[in-house]
Write an enzyme that holds these catalytic residues in place. Structure first.
Site, PDB file in Angstrom:
ATOM      1  N   GLY A   1      30.208  53.847  45.582  1.00 14.83           N
ATOM      2  CA  GLY A   1      31.090  53.659  44.781  1.00 14.83           C
ATOM      3  C   GLY A   1      30.397  53.259  43.266  1.00 14.83           C
ATOM      4  O   GLY A   1      29.372  52.638  43.605  1.00 14.83           O
ATOM      5  N   ALA A   2      30.986  53.088  42.279  1.00 15.90           N
ATOM      6  CA  ALA A   2      30.425  52.744  40.937  1.00 15.90           C
ATOM      7  C   ALA A   2      31.409  52.009  40.023  1.00 15.90           C
ATOM      8  O   ALA A   2      31.220  51.981  38.828  1.00 15.90           O
ATOM      9  CB  ALA A   2      29.848  54.015  40.350  1.00 15.90           C
TER      10      ALA A   2
ATOM     11  N   GLU B   1      37.838  33.343  42.387  1.00 14.83           N
ATOM     12  CA  GLU B   1      37.026  34.433  41.967  1.00 14.83           C
ATOM     13  C   GLU B   1      37.416  34.975  40.688  1.00 14.83           C
ATOM     14  O   GLU B   1      38.771  34.937  40.196  1.00 14.83           O
ATOM     15  CB  GLU B   1      37.327  35.504  43.263  1.00 14.83           C
ATOM     16  CG  GLU B   1      38.723  35.986  43.381  1.00 14.83           C
ATOM     17  CD  GLU B   1      39.162  37.309  42.591  1.00 14.83           C
ATOM     18  OE1 GLU B   1      38.225  37.888  41.892  1.00 14.83           O
ATOM     19  OE2 GLU B   1      40.364  37.360  42.449  1.00 14.83           O
TER      20      GLU B   1
ATOM     21  N   THR C   1      45.752  45.519  43.115  1.00 12.60           N
ATOM     22  CA  THR C   1      44.418  45.334  43.515  1.00 12.60           C
ATOM     23  C   THR C   1      44.265  45.297  44.743  1.00 12.60           C
ATOM     24  O   THR C   1      45.401  45.690  45.492  1.00 12.60           O
ATOM     25  CB  THR C   1      44.210  43.871  42.886  1.00 12.60           C
ATOM     26  OG1 THR C   1      44.475  42.720  43.868  1.00 12.60           O
ATOM     27  CG2 THR C   1      44.573  43.522  41.444  1.00 12.60           C
ATOM     28  N   CYS C   2      43.245  44.837  45.493  1.00 17.29           N
ATOM     29  CA  CYS C   2      42.712  44.865  46.927  1.00 17.29           C
ATOM     30  C   CYS C   2      43.764  43.859  47.676  1.00 17.29           C
ATOM     31  O   CYS C   2      43.833  44.014  48.668  1.00 17.29           O
ATOM     32  CB  CYS C   2      41.433  44.593  47.248  1.00 17.29           C
ATOM     33  SG  CYS C   2      40.667  43.180  46.499  1.00 17.29           S
TER      34      CYS C   2
ATOM     35  N   SER D   1      44.054  33.985  44.457  1.00 20.89           N
ATOM     36  CA  SER D   1      43.239  34.833  45.211  1.00 20.89           C
ATOM     37  C   SER D   1      43.087  34.800  46.668  1.00 20.89           C
ATOM     38  O   SER D   1      43.137  33.616  47.094  1.00 20.89           O
ATOM     39  CB  SER D   1      41.923  35.137  44.299  1.00 20.89           C
ATOM     40  OG  SER D   1      42.150  35.546  43.095  1.00 20.89           O
TER      41      SER D   1
ATOM     42  N   GLN E   1      37.101  38.143  39.554  1.00 23.05           N
ATOM     43  CA  GLN E   1      37.559  39.466  39.266  1.00 23.05           C
ATOM     44  C   GLN E   1      38.808  40.002  38.856  1.00 23.05           C
ATOM     45  O   GLN E   1      39.143  40.713  38.225  1.00 23.05           O
ATOM     46  CB  GLN E   1      37.186  40.083  40.922  1.00 23.05           C
ATOM     47  CG  GLN E   1      37.282  41.670  40.816  1.00 23.05           C
ATOM     48  CD  GLN E   1      35.870  42.167  40.151  1.00 23.05           C
ATOM     49  OE1 GLN E   1      35.120  41.752  40.048  1.00 23.05           O
ATOM     50  NE2 GLN E   1      35.973  43.753  40.086  1.00 23.05           N
TER      51      GLN E   1
END
EC number: 1.2.1.70
Length: 449
Positions: free
Chosen positions: A189-190, A114, A49-50, A109, A116
């Protein structure tokens, strides 16, 4: 076989290093398969992930597994092992379970609480399933972790303990732009993060939202969900000139918005860019342009913006409640896993006892052929009842003791004393496993929905 986690995150590594190690698309699939082919690894799942890159694996040797994963992370990322190792953390067995449960609840996180990460872990598991690298062990572990994460968000105030990265970014945007209602936003972005961004913008009162993406159809669907407008990715330059706020998270792996594009779009009002991509979507050089503010994952990390904890807004209570849930769920999971490991031994014991009973009853019929059918049935029922009663307490106790950290020794003792082979297929097919499970717990197990 044992559980192993090797990883690095925003807590242990700078964003620049995370960018180099992170993988997506074909590169992620290749890394997944390369790790799974190692002789020490039987199962593997990769969470990228980021703000974290973590390898979850079932391995036959601790040191062999750690070495294999570290070498492959280094090889795929191009980061020298000696540099990479300084930022890695390693968890083994019970600590793997605790760590994954903690991660899925959002406690680890950058922005505490969060949600996500739940979708990201679910996506990681799905990829491992599709690629055939996740077996029974990782499937069960990840599914349980997702259930625990969902429970944490449903039963506690952890969602209030910290906004998503998007929410934090919008708070910073308002410091630069003022109230964002009435501002024009461009989302590049989508994917899932972009969908979260558009939804958050909509809830914040932003009505002029433009979505740009390589696949126009996906951009159109996302824009339609918030009453916005979709454009091709090639139109980003034009939309930059009209935007007040830009959120970019494409996963392209290279710069999408460069310094020249932003410089050409510069005007006499401020422009705020929020880059949530890893690697960067926006060239960090845009910070040199007057009137332009760029916030990315690295600047968030350096400023400690993910640390929302203070005692005045229910944050501490929410975090503490989730930690209690994690502790309880980890304990229950480990007890169930240890108990499950002894089940084949108990099945083998019951099967062997049943074989002895049937053999002796057959011998009795041969010796006393004139025995009345009704008497023969009564004797058979009595013998089986005696054996069941003799075995009941030992099997209940061994299942209960197996839940302790050293519980496997009790199963080993049973196998040695009764010369059992729990791997014999006939033992599993002939024994009543449900009855064995009920003996251990007092009630039949419930399946998670």
């Amino acid at each position: 076989m044992s559980l192993l986690t090797v990883g690095l995150s925003h807590r242990t590594a700078p964003v620049a290093l995370l960018e180099r190690v992170s993988a997506s698309g074909d590169a992620l699939v290749k890394l997944l398969h390369d790790i799974s082919r190692d002789a020490h690894v039987s199962e593997v799942m990769l969470v990228s992930t980021c703000n974290r890159v973590e390898v979850y694996a079932e391995v036959d040797r601790f040191h062999g597994g750690v070495t294999a994963v570290t070498e492959l992370l280094s090889l795929h990322s191009g980061v020298p092992q000696e540099q990479l190792t300084r930022h890695l953390y390693v968890h083994y067995e019970d600590r793997v379970v605790e760590h994954l449960f903690t991660v899925t609840c959002g406690l680890d996180s950058m922005v505490v609480g969060e949600g996500q990460i739940l979708g990201q872990v679910r996506q990681s598991l799905r990829l491992a399933q599709e690629q055939g690298t996740a077996g029974t062990t990782l499937n069960e572990l990840a599914q349980q972790a997702l259930r625990v994460g969902k429970r944490a968000h449903t039963e506690t105030g952890i969602d209030r303990a910290g906004a998503s990265l998007v929410g934090v970014g919008l708070t910073l945007a308002e410091r630069v732009l003022g109230p964002i209602q009435g501002k024009r936003a461009l989302v590049v972005g989508a994917g899932s993060m972009s969908a979260l961004s558009t939804a958050t913008l909509g809830r914040a009162g932003v009505t002029d939202i433009v979505v740009a993406n390589r696949t126009f159809e996906r951009a159109a669907r996302l824009a339609q969900s918030v009453g916005g407008r979709a454009v091709e990715l090639a139109d980003v330059q034009r939309e930059l000139a009209a935007a007040d706020l830009v959120i970019s998270c494409t996963g392209a792996g290279s710069v999408v918005i460069d310094t020249e594009m932003v410089a050409r779009a510069a005007r006499d009002r401020p422009l705020f860019l929020l880059d949530l991509a890893l690697p960067h979507d926006v060239d960090p050089g845009v910070r040199t342009i007057p009137g332009v503010t760029l916030v990315d994952l690295e600047s968030m990390q350096q400023a400690g913006l993910g640390d929302q904890a203070d005692g005045g807004d229910g944050v501490t209570e929410g975090v503490d409640a989730v930690r209690s849930i994690v502790a309880a769920e980890v304990g229950a999971y480990l007890r169930a896993e240890r108990a499950a490991k002894v089940t084949p031994t108990v099945v083998a014991l019951r099967t062997k006892a049943a074989d002895v009973v049937e053999a002796e009853l057959g011998r009795l019929v041969t010796r006393v052929p004139e025995m009345d059918e009704r008497v023969r049935g009564e004797i058979a029922q009595t013998v089986r009842r005696v054996v069941d009663k003799l075995l009941h307490e030992p099997t209940v106790r061994v299942k209960r003791l197996a839940a302790s950290p050293a519980g496997d020794h009790y199963a080993e003792a049973l196998r040695e004393l009764f010369d059992l082979n729990p791997k014999v297929p006939e033992a599993v097919t002939r024994a009543d496993v449900a009855e064995v499970e009920t003996d251990a717990t007092g009630h039949a197990g419930e399946e998670d929905a």
